[in-house]
Design a protein around this motif. Sequence first.
Motif, PDB file in Angstrom:
ATOM      1  N   MET A  16       0.685  -0.908  -0.254  1.00 12.63           N
ATOM      2  CA  MET A  16       0.254  -0.376   0.482  1.00 12.63           C
ATOM      3  C   MET A  16       1.131   1.294   0.335  1.00 12.63           C
ATOM      4  N   ARG A  17       0.506   2.564  -0.681  1.00 11.83           N
ATOM      5  CA  ARG A  17       0.974   2.820  -0.654  1.00 11.83           C
ATOM      6  C   ARG A  17       0.486   4.003   0.247  1.00 11.83           C
ATOM      7  N   VAL A  18       1.141   4.830   1.217  1.00 11.33           N
ATOM      8  CA  VAL A  18       0.340   5.598   1.898  1.00 11.33           C
ATOM      9  C   VAL A  18       1.361   7.393   1.818  1.00 11.33           C
ATOM     10  N   LEU A  19       0.373   8.148   2.158  1.00 10.29           N
ATOM     11  CA  LEU A  19       1.005   9.630   1.621  1.00 10.29           C
ATOM     12  C   LEU A  19       0.216  10.686   3.095  1.00 10.29           C
ATOM     13  N   VAL A  20       1.373  10.697   3.837  1.00  8.30           N
ATOM     14  CA  VAL A  20       1.026  11.038   5.447  1.00  8.30           C
ATOM     15  C   VAL A  20       1.874  12.563   5.085  1.00  8.30           C
ATOM     16  N   GLY A  21       0.321  13.220   5.633  1.00  6.28           N
ATOM     17  CA  GLY A  21       1.164  14.845   6.016  1.00  6.28           C
ATOM     18  C   GLY A  21       1.630  15.372   7.253  1.00  6.28           C
ATOM     19  N   GLY A  22       2.401  15.672   7.017  1.00  4.73           N
ATOM     20  CA  GLY A  22       2.615  16.145   8.551  1.00  4.73           C
ATOM     21  C   GLY A  22       3.756  15.392   9.547  1.00  4.73           C
ATOM     22  N   GLY A  23       4.210  13.988   8.684  1.00  7.66           N
ATOM     23  CA  GLY A  23       5.013  12.584   9.288  1.00  7.66           C
ATOM     24  C   GLY A  23       6.245  12.846   9.729  1.00  7.66           C
ATOM     25  N   THR A  24       6.553  14.163  10.048  1.00  5.80           N
ATOM     26  CA  THR A  24       7.826  13.587  10.581  1.00  5.80           C
ATOM     27  C   THR A  24       8.645  14.109  12.090  1.00  5.80           C
ATOM     28  N   GLY A  25       6.790  14.392  12.648  1.00  2.00           N
ATOM     29  CA  GLY A  25       6.711  14.714  14.208  1.00  2.00           C
ATOM     30  C   GLY A  25       7.117  13.078  15.186  1.00  2.00           C
ATOM     31  N   PHE A  26       7.316  13.371  16.183  1.00  2.00           N
ATOM     32  CA  PHE A  26       6.824  12.382  17.294  1.00  2.00           C
ATOM     33  C   PHE A  26       5.772  11.291  16.605  1.00  2.00           C
ATOM     34  N   VAL A  27       4.940  11.506  16.406  1.00  2.00           N
ATOM     35  CA  VAL A  27       3.477  10.312  15.879  1.00  2.00           C
ATOM     36  C   VAL A  27       3.647   9.985  14.902  1.00  2.00           C
ATOM     37  N   GLY A  28       4.247  10.471  13.667  1.00  2.51           N
ATOM     38  CA  GLY A  28       4.897  10.703  12.911  1.00  2.51           C
ATOM     39  C   GLY A  28       5.799   9.191  11.698  1.00  2.51           C
TER      40      GLY A  28
ATOM     41  N   ARG B 262       5.879  -2.937   8.229  1.00  4.64           N
ATOM     42  CA  ARG B 262       4.244  -3.913   7.462  1.00  4.64           C
ATOM     43  C   ARG B 262       4.471  -3.992   5.696  1.00  4.64           C
ATOM     44  N   GLY B 263       5.241  -3.674   5.389  1.00  4.94           N
ATOM     45  CA  GLY B 263       5.784  -3.369   3.788  1.00  4.94           C
ATOM     46  C   GLY B 263       5.453  -1.994   3.312  1.00  4.94           C
ATOM     47  N   HIS B 264       4.495  -1.448   3.404  1.00 10.13           N
ATOM     48  CA  HIS B 264       3.451  -0.003   2.871  1.00 10.13           C
ATOM     49  C   HIS B 264       5.057   1.311   2.378  1.00 10.13           C
ATOM     50  N   GLU B 265       4.606   1.612   0.870  1.00 15.10           N
ATOM     51  CA  GLU B 265       5.477   2.812   0.930  1.00 15.10           C
ATOM     52  C   GLU B 265       4.849   3.898   1.705  1.00 15.10           C
ATOM     53  N   VAL B 266       5.782   4.825   2.024  1.00 13.21           N
ATOM     54  CA  VAL B 266       5.293   6.105   3.061  1.00 13.21           C
ATOM     55  C   VAL B 266       6.049   7.039   2.062  1.00 13.21           C
ATOM     56  N   THR B 267       5.168   8.369   1.408  1.00 13.42           N
ATOM     57  CA  THR B 267       5.850   9.516   1.381  1.00 13.42           C
ATOM     58  C   THR B 267       4.864  10.358   2.347  1.00 13.42           C
TER      59      THR B 267
ATOM     60  N   SER C  91      -0.428  21.709  -3.340  1.00 13.68           N
ATOM     61  CA  SER C  91      -1.092  22.577  -3.617  1.00 13.68           C
ATOM     62  C   SER C  91      -0.592  22.478  -5.585  1.00 13.68           C
ATOM     63  N   ARG C  92      -0.269  22.502  -6.003  1.00  8.56           N
ATOM     64  CA  ARG C  92       0.036  22.554  -7.363  1.00  8.56           C
ATOM     65  C   ARG C  92       0.247  21.829  -7.895  1.00  8.56           C
ATOM     66  N   SER C  93       0.106  20.756  -7.818  1.00 10.17           N
ATOM     67  CA  SER C  93       0.376  19.199  -8.860  1.00 10.17           C
ATOM     68  C   SER C  93      -0.664  18.117  -8.723  1.00 10.17           C
ATOM     69  N   GLY C  94      -1.022  18.487  -6.868  1.00  6.39           N
ATOM     70  CA  GLY C  94      -2.050  17.623  -7.018  1.00  6.39           C
ATOM     71  C   GLY C  94      -1.559  16.328  -6.494  1.00  6.39           C
ATOM     72  N   LEU C  95      -2.361  15.726  -6.046  1.00  9.46           N
ATOM     73  CA  LEU C  95      -2.071  14.141  -4.993  1.00  9.46           C
ATOM     74  C   LEU C  95      -1.615  12.795  -5.961  1.00  9.46           C
ATOM     75  N   PRO C  96      -0.125  12.246  -5.358  1.00  7.14           N
ATOM     76  CA  PRO C  96       0.686  11.978  -6.042  1.00  7.14           C
ATOM     77  C   PRO C  96      -0.585  10.253  -5.843  1.00  7.14           C
ATOM     78  N   PRO C  97       0.149  10.157  -6.929  1.00  2.00           N
ATOM     79  CA  PRO C  97      -0.727   8.359  -7.118  1.00  2.00           C
ATOM     80  C   PRO C  97      -0.250   7.773  -5.387  1.00  2.00           C
ATOM     81  N   CYS C  98      -1.031   7.361  -4.686  1.00  2.00           N
ATOM     82  CA  CYS C  98      -1.894   6.106  -3.479  1.00  2.00           C
ATOM     83  C   CYS C  98      -3.169   6.505  -2.859  1.00  2.00           C
ATOM     84  N   ASP C  99      -2.653   5.279  -2.289  1.00  2.00           N
ATOM     85  CA  ASP C  99      -3.790   4.520  -2.130  1.00  2.00           C
ATOM     86  C   ASP C  99      -4.704   4.208  -0.710  1.00  2.00           C
ATOM     87  N   ALA C 100      -3.326   5.439   0.386  1.00  2.00           N
ATOM     88  CA  ALA C 100      -4.332   6.111   1.542  1.00  2.00           C
ATOM     89  C   ALA C 100      -3.620   6.965   1.641  1.00  2.00           C
ATOM     90  N   VAL C 101      -4.673   8.006   2.320  1.00  2.00           N
ATOM     91  CA  VAL C 101      -3.560   9.315   2.556  1.00  2.00           C
ATOM     92  C   VAL C 101      -4.168   9.442   4.386  1.00  2.00           C
TER      93      VAL C 101
END
Length: 295
Positions: free
Chosen positions: A1-13, A23-28, A45-55
Amino acid sequence: MRVLVGGGTGFVGRALTQLLRIRGHEVTHVSRQGGKDRISWEELSRSGLPPCDAVVNLAGENVLNPFRRWDDAFCREIISSRVETTKTLAKAIADADQPPRAWILITGVGYYRPSPTAEYTEDSPGGDFDFFSRLVSSWEAAALIPGSPARGVVVRSGVVLGRDGGAISRMLWPFWLGLGGPLGSGLQPFPWIHIRDLSGIVCYALESECLQGVFNGVSPSSPATSNGTFAQELGAALGRPALLPVPAWAVRAVFGAERAIMLLEGQRVVPKRTLESGYHFIFPDLSAALKDIVA
């Protein structure tokens, strides 16, 4: 699964990213600047959502940053970092030619009114009595995408406990020095969750195609935990006393009256739908959770 994570550089991220990759998922990540395995908010905002299965959106300025004065500018930053990032991701999902299958937002139990006695499940009312409850309402409303095929999931998180950040990181030194203790009366409820369980709930929701709606991200024993109980258990885990309460006036002086409510009052939150979903908590017990963190 390709997962796009907004703000994922902090403690929880960081914890969620580690679990997803195990678990074998790709994360951007979506962050202020692009780079390896990440894109910028401007690029999104400019280019839109990259290909992903979940956000998943984790973005949000730290509300309890003691170095930031509680003023109008900081309040606007708190709101923007949550609501505007959620709107940006929701718009990108709505505009995508191939929308993701799941859209997950982590908010907070501040949605529920503080009370020493009331217990709240995911179906309990809230969201319109102070700054933080209205913030959560606006935050969750920003995630709504009418007619979208993406499953919408909201996880209302309690205080996140973990080894590498969050609330514990600010408490360890006073407790190590024997200067720890409850905040205010210590009687206020303390809704908590171990970082591995919060990450686990999000991952479980991503991988369970039937799950949608609101899930409380708190430990099953959280409703029985007071701030005083938490202080005693943390002291015990460290082998230190926890006898020095922090006066309520001192908390208000550092954080401001409105923000201090988050520390001096609390909610008894029950993870009813979370348990019914079949998720099994790794750390349902506070003592075991704290021993894992400080080991």
